[in-house]
Scaffold this active site. Sequence first.
Site, PDB file in Angstrom:
ATOM      1  N   HIS A 113       4.852  -0.221   0.207  1.00  0.00           N
ATOM      2  CA  HIS A 113       3.895   0.851  -0.083  1.00  0.00           C
ATOM      3  C   HIS A 113       2.595   0.517   0.632  1.00  0.00           C
ATOM      4  O   HIS A 113       2.269  -0.638   0.860  1.00  0.00           O
ATOM      5  CB  HIS A 113       3.675   0.899  -1.601  1.00  0.00           C
ATOM      6  CG  HIS A 113       2.905   2.080  -2.092  1.00  0.00           C
ATOM      7  ND1 HIS A 113       1.539   2.171  -1.970  1.00  0.00           N
ATOM      8  CD2 HIS A 113       3.301   3.215  -2.741  1.00  0.00           C
ATOM      9  CE1 HIS A 113       1.121   3.298  -2.522  1.00  0.00           C
ATOM     10  NE2 HIS A 113       2.169   3.957  -2.988  1.00  0.00           N
ATOM     11  N   ASP A 127       4.823  -7.015  -5.709  1.00  0.00           N
ATOM     12  CA  ASP A 127       4.526  -5.673  -6.210  1.00  0.00           C
ATOM     13  C   ASP A 127       5.701  -5.220  -7.073  1.00  0.00           C
ATOM     14  O   ASP A 127       6.774  -4.906  -6.566  1.00  0.00           O
ATOM     15  CB  ASP A 127       4.311  -4.734  -5.018  1.00  0.00           C
ATOM     16  CG  ASP A 127       4.195  -3.264  -5.412  1.00  0.00           C
ATOM     17  OD1 ASP A 127       4.272  -2.944  -6.614  1.00  0.00           O
ATOM     18  OD2 ASP A 127       4.039  -2.426  -4.495  1.00  0.00           O
ATOM     19  N   GLN A 146       7.724  -0.549  -8.984  1.00  0.00           N
ATOM     20  CA  GLN A 146       8.960   0.222  -9.089  1.00  0.00           C
ATOM     21  C   GLN A 146      10.071  -0.524  -9.811  1.00  0.00           C
ATOM     22  O   GLN A 146      11.113   0.059 -10.122  1.00  0.00           O
ATOM     23  CB  GLN A 146       9.432   0.619  -7.684  1.00  0.00           C
ATOM     24  CG  GLN A 146       8.498   1.554  -6.951  1.00  0.00           C
ATOM     25  CD  GLN A 146       8.431   2.930  -7.569  1.00  0.00           C
ATOM     26  OE1 GLN A 146       9.390   3.404  -8.176  1.00  0.00           O
ATOM     27  NE2 GLN A 146       7.300   3.597  -7.426  1.00  0.00           N
ATOM     28  N   LYS A 159       3.904   4.078 -14.506  1.00  0.00           N
ATOM     29  CA  LYS A 159       5.306   4.055 -14.088  1.00  0.00           C
ATOM     30  C   LYS A 159       6.193   3.444 -15.177  1.00  0.00           C
ATOM     31  O   LYS A 159       7.416   3.574 -15.123  1.00  0.00           O
ATOM     32  CB  LYS A 159       5.456   3.291 -12.778  1.00  0.00           C
ATOM     33  CG  LYS A 159       4.714   3.950 -11.604  1.00  0.00           C
ATOM     34  CD  LYS A 159       4.966   3.236 -10.311  1.00  0.00           C
ATOM     35  CE  LYS A 159       4.047   3.726  -9.204  1.00  0.00           C
ATOM     36  NZ  LYS A 159       4.246   5.133  -8.860  1.00  0.00           N
ATOM     37  N   CYS A 192       3.741   7.283   0.774  1.00  0.00           N
ATOM     38  CA  CYS A 192       2.835   6.154   1.031  1.00  0.00           C
ATOM     39  C   CYS A 192       3.591   4.984   1.659  1.00  0.00           C
ATOM     40  O   CYS A 192       3.381   3.821   1.291  1.00  0.00           O
ATOM     41  CB  CYS A 192       2.122   5.709  -0.243  1.00  0.00           C
ATOM     42  SG  CYS A 192       0.947   6.920  -0.861  1.00  0.00           S
TER      43      CYS A 192
END
Length: 417
Positions: free
Chosen positions: A134, A211, A214, A237, A375
């Site tokens: 991202h 990260d 997700q 999220k 993104c």
Amino acid sequence: MTDLSVATKAGKAAFDVDAVRRDFPILDQQINGKPLVYLDNGASAQKPIAVLDAMDRYYREMHSNVHRGAHTLGDRATSAFEGAREKARSFLNAGSTREIVWTRGTTEAINLIANGLAGRLQPGDEILVSHMEHHANIVPWQMIAERTGAKVLPVQVTPQGELDLDSFNSLLGDRTRILALTHVSNVLGTINPIAPLIEQAKARGIITVIDGAQAVPHYKPDVQALGCDFYMFSAHKLFGPTGIGVLYGKAQLLEEMPPYQGGGEMIERVSFERTTWNTLPYKFEAGTPAIAEAVGLGAAIDYLDGLDRPGMEASEAALLARANELVETVPGMEIIGTSSNKVPVMSFKIAGLHPSDIGTLLDQQGIAIRTGHHCAMPLMDFYGVPGTARASFAFYNTLEEVEQLFTALQKIQRLFA
């Protein structure tokens, strides 16, 4: 509604998708005269009643600024706020709440870390990211590299949408200082094999930044087992509120890093001669925090902990499996990212159709997806497309909704064939 109940090996009660859906009031509505089919969970997941009620109760019964209060409301607010931090710690299996820093989300967390690590970088040092990142895990590193003279090097991906491990091994070198990778790709759904990559990096003294935005909606990571130095995610999220996120960082590294912002709460003492910083994690939490949002995130974690997780994961796997079966029913449809190890995210294109047109036409049928570059422009460039359509599923979606998506795509394809 199609039955998605799944019995678990542990012998718990079957996962009841219909019961779960009743916990999410936003799903019970019509869009353009059709029942809402919400398949944009990768952008932002919906919120259960438990989260809405917790935030409402905070504002109705205990709102006050946290810490240093001398009254009951302040004590209540502080208890709820710090209680949510403990829930975030438990969710990630961090060793201490000192290692849990509240941020506005994943993006701010990565910026905080990039700025905090800048002092470790020299001209010619290297920061490894991947082609599937991202923008939030690319741009902050580029900004720091420009400031320090370091270089950002991208690990390649395979046509199937997996990390190219040969590329990774060729780039990992004596000048590598930071490895910043996504746990799960927001475009491809690919689950990266981060544990062995972290282990390789640790053997070389490389700082690892993961990260997890997700990943966390689909399973609970264990930061101690992973061994990463930093891990971050956004509450919205994880079926929680917007405007707050969690940064896990190893205490020693957080202690060594300078503060990201200055102001109230992050100080120990201020004078015009010298200012000293507060202890962890408050050193990185300048100003009045997002108190209600932290409470909401804590409620989201409680809600998820109350679900049958093996059943939830099996339900999501069934959704993706059914979607993969139906791809061949739409002429010209091509999946972008075909790894066998992925969360229920499906990015696709249809020959002769622009992704934005697909999104608009699906919305007319009550189906919400995401379109565009997500993104992740470098990844779009790799696949030679301006963007994709993306359907991202959550545990409250049903097999019937998967079938509705493909029935709608068939109609759209026939219309423009």
